[in-house]
Each structure stands twice: as C-alpha cells, then as structure tokens.
Design an enzyme around this catalytic site. Structure first.
Site: not given
Ligand code: UDP
Length: 354
Positions: A203
């Site tokens: 994403h």
């Molecule tokens: N996550 C979730 N469901 C999903 C995909 C990710 O609960 O379908 C959780 C994942 O375990 C982690 C967090 O969301 O704890 C990561 O979020 P994201 O990838 O949106 O954000 P980033 O870490 O890149 O800022």
C-alpha cells in the site's frame, strides 16, 4: 494525569492496544481518532480482539491528499486540544495524524510524547519520513523502539528527551501471536496449506500511486511461484480498479479484504514467506521468524535486513522470487526489546508529571 492520544490508522490502533491497556490503569486517557483511515468493521474487530479502546472522539476526517488532509486535521485538532487541556498529547509512528496531533499540542503549549521516535528510512520523498522527522523535532519525549533509532536521534540533537522503551508492537505480538497461531480457519478460508503460500501486503504511495510502479507490482505478484493471499488495502484496491488491473490480479492471486489482526497474524506465521511494503509487517515477520521479502529499496527496520531475516528487492520480480526461497538465518537477534515497552512508555509519561 490526563493524556490525549491521537490515532488515525490501523498500525496506530495496534500500537495503542499495547499502551492504552497499561496507561488506563494509571491515568485518564482520551482517545481521538482522526478518521485518516477508518473502517468501522475493522475497528470493531480490533476493539474486540486486541482490546483497543473505542475512541472517545471521532473526527471522521478521511480522504483527500496529504496536504489537504494535514490541513483539515490540524484545523480540527487545534481547538480540540485547546478545549481538552490534556497534560500531554501522545502520538504514534509516522502518519499525518502523528504530525498534526503533535503540532496542535505544541501550538497549545502542551508537551508531546512520540512513540516510535527516531525511525529513519533516509528517503525524504516518503510522506512517512517527513512526518517522522517533523514530529521528532517538536516532541518533548522521544520514545525510541531500538538502539538504531536512539543513535539516529542522538546525532540530530533534538530538543526533547530521548528514552529507549523498546517496540510496543513486540508487546502486542508477544501477547497475540500464540493465539493467532492456533487460528488455522483463516488458511482454510483462503484454501492454503501451512508453509505452502505467500502472504502479501502492499500500500505504500511509492508503489501504488504511480501507474508504472503499480504495473511492476502486478507483474511481480503474478510471477510468484506460490499461491499468494493478498488482503487488499483500500488505497491499493482503488488504484488497481482505476487502472483496470484488479480482475487480472484476481485471476492469479487470492484477494481478501483487510483482515483483523488475528487472521492476518495467522497467515503471517503459517506462510512460506511474507512479501510486503509495510513497515509494521516487516517487523512482525521478523518477530515471528518468518522469511520476509520487502518491496522497497529502503527500510527503517534496518536490523531485520542486517540479520538476514528481511531482504529489500524494490519491485524487481526476479530478485523477489529468488529471495522467497533463500534459507533462513541461524541467528535471531532481539533488537526491539522484551515485550514490556508499553510499561516503559507509561513510566516515561509519569516523569512529565513530576
Ligand atoms: N494488519 C492487519 N490486517 C491486515 C494487514 C495488516 O491487522 O489485513 C496489521 C499488521 O499485523 C500490522 C499493521 O496492520 O500490525 C500494519 O499496518 P500497515 O501495513 O497498514 O501499516 P504500516 O506498518 O506500513 O505503517
């Protein structure tokens, strides 16, 4: 002490799951959700599964580009912070809500505590990097998840105090990974066998907003020689739909809606490998000793790469496929703390009271 916490997206809810639990035993917390990324159903799942408190205040400010979103959030948070008069504003990570929560507090003369301070990808074009650096500059308490983050800040000489607390996501992973590992129903739902599939998330703006990069992402996913389960982030779904590539991808990859933490973690622990451009997922894969392949050319979570558990391949399909089958390292270091970061966050907040 009265703590006003500003959240805006999914990983921030995961982090709050660790901190609010401890915080609310000692202090009053007002949780504000900006609505930057808000999914009612998913929020309910996170409340039920992880015990994330229901936000006391919902601003409902989703949509718009970064500049507009930041402006709208700040316009709403300014009067809110002034009216609530908390003793401290607590923010997490690197989103627009992190920056606007911090800035609204500073402008109202209220101290700011930043959880996950000091992270750097050194890629200034990333909106997340801009938000991190600016939030660190205005924070009074810089709560760092790793020694690398601490060293990054020590070089920058910020005005606030740096406190090593460890990573609050380790607290959540330690608590919930054993429960999630039992949950094989989600594997059955998507027709995959333990160890026989790749779980993917994608994403980042840099991967999905530019059509040429988005095409490279689709080509990479189509080329993966394993069944792929991809819980689709709303931003990615919108970009794929606009480009007309969603159906093509769906013929090669099992598309899922965004999943609850326990379902997603079950996929992560049982996968042959994790393919991602998410910051949090790279780290969770590392914590679960899962093979991780990251579709970026930089990472803030440098220890995951240095230890061999994570490989950066950008959107190079050949490199990604080779990395999916590499052997796992024998050593597994623990650079992100001991699962007691939330207690240290609250201990650090206590020092503001003194
Ligand atoms: N996550 C979730 N469901 C999903 C995909 C990710 O609960 O379908 C959780 C994942 O375990 C982690 C967090 O969301 O704890 C990561 O979020 P994201 O990838 O949106 O954000 P980033 O870490 O890149 O800022």
């Amino acid at each position: 002490m009265r703590v006003l916490t500003v959240l805006g997206n999914r990983p921030q809810s995961v982090k709050a799951a660790a901190v609010s639990r401890v915080l609310r035993t000692r202090h009053e917390e007002v949780l504000v959700h900006t609505g930057q990324h808000f999914d009612d159903e998913l929020s309910t799942i996170f409340e039920r599964e992880l015990g994330v408190p229901k936000p006391e205040i919902q601003l409902g400010l989703g949509g718009g580009g970064n500049t507009e979103q930041t402006a709208r959030q700040l316009a709403a948070l300014g009067p809110l912070v002034a009216e609530q008069r908390p003793d401290v504003v607590l923010v997490y990570g690197d989103t627009n809500s992190t920056l606007t929560g911090g800035l609204a507090a500073v402008q109202a003369g209220i101290p700011v505590a930043h959880v996950e301070a000091g992270m750097r990808s050194w890629d200034w074009s990333m909106p997340e990097e801009q938000n991190r650096v600016l939030t660190d500059a205005l924070s009074d308490l810089l709560l760092v998840p790793s020694r690398t983050a601490q060293a990054n800040l020590e070089r920058e000489h910020p005005r606030g105090r740096i406190v090593w607390v460890g990573d609050v996501m380790v607290d959540v992973a330690d608590l919930f990974r054993p429960i999630a590992a039992q949950n094989t129903a989600v594997l059955e739902r998507y027709g995959v066998e333990p160890g026989g599939f790749v779980v993917c998330t994608a994403h980042r703006a840099a991967n999905v907003d530019d059509p040429a990069r988005l095409r490279a992402l689709v080509d990479l996913l189509v080329a993966v020689p394993y069944p792929v389960v991809l819980p689709l982030h709303p931003r990615t779904k919108a970009r794929l739909t606009a480009a007309g590539w969603l159906d093509e991808l769906a013929r090669h990859v099992t598309l899922a809606p965004p999943l609850g933490y326990l379902d997603f973690t079950a996929l992560l622990v049982h996968a042959h490998a994790v393919l991602t451009d998410s910051g949090g997922v790279q780290k969770e894969a590392f914590l679960a000793r899962a093979r991780c392949v990251t579709m970026r050319d930089t990472t803030e979570w440098v220890e995951t790469v240095e230890s061999g558990w994570n490989v950066l391949v950008d959107l190079d399909a050949e490199q990604a496929i080779a990395a999916l089958d590499r052997p796992l390292p024998a050593e597994h270091p623990q650079p992100y703390g001991d699962g007691r970061a939330a207690e240290r966050v609250v201990d650090a907040l206590d020092t503001l009271d003194a």
